[in-house]
Design a protein around this motif. Structure first.
Motif: not given
Length: 166
Positions: A29, A116, A135-137, A139-140
């Motif tokens: 991402r 994401s 994947l949440t906003d 999750d990087y």
């Protein structure tokens, strides 16, 4: 008849070599984006995002990429900027992306920068099982390594850079 048999044997041989090769696909991402202007629909990476992009280059330093794919956003391109890549190709449609990789990049190593809401869809489209439900906003730090062979794909999930989930 002999020429037909030789042509058939050659075609079969080439097909076997092609299908025996695996393609390495790395999917990430984009790194953290600058959220200082909520009206900006195409923000750059934040300072934290630039650091993470550098961490990505460190994590993948031993991989020689043949190509990269990114959406038309600044943040996906900037996430890949630290990597040494011959060419970065923009994609819009996940199905077309997967078809292009399967057709033109067999046996090669590529990296894909997504979002994401698309990273797991890309994994699905390659035929691998999702290693994570969503994947949440926030999750990087996840990176996914797919080994694609023919129509099958296996995925491994890892994290890189500063852990986002403390």
């Amino acid at each position: 008849m002999k020429k037909f048999f030789l042509l058939f044997a050659f075609t079969f041989f080439v097909a076997q070599i092609t299908f025996a090769q695996s393609t390495d696909v790395w999917i990430v991402r984009h790194a953290e984006k600058d959220k200082s202007n909520p009206d900006d629909k195409n923000p750059n990476l934040s300072e934290e995002g630039r650091i993470r992009a550098g961490d990505l280059a460190i994590y993948l330093k031993k991989v020689k990429f043949d190509a990269a794919f990114a959406t038309a956003t600044k943040r996906t391109h900037q996430t890949l900027d630290s990597l040494i890549i011959k060419k970065v190709i923009e994609y819009k449609d996940i199905k077309q992306l997967v078809e292009e990789v399967r057709k033109n990049y067999v046996g090669q190593s590529i990296v894909i920068a997504g979002h994401s809401n698309t990273v797991l869809e890309i994994i699905d489209a390659f035929g691998a099982k999702r290693p994570k439900e969503e994947l949440t906003d926030d999750d990087y730090d996840y990176i996914f390594h797919l080994t694609v062979k023919g129509e099958k794909a296996k995925v491994k999930m890892d994290q890189y850079g500063r852990p986002h989930h403390l």
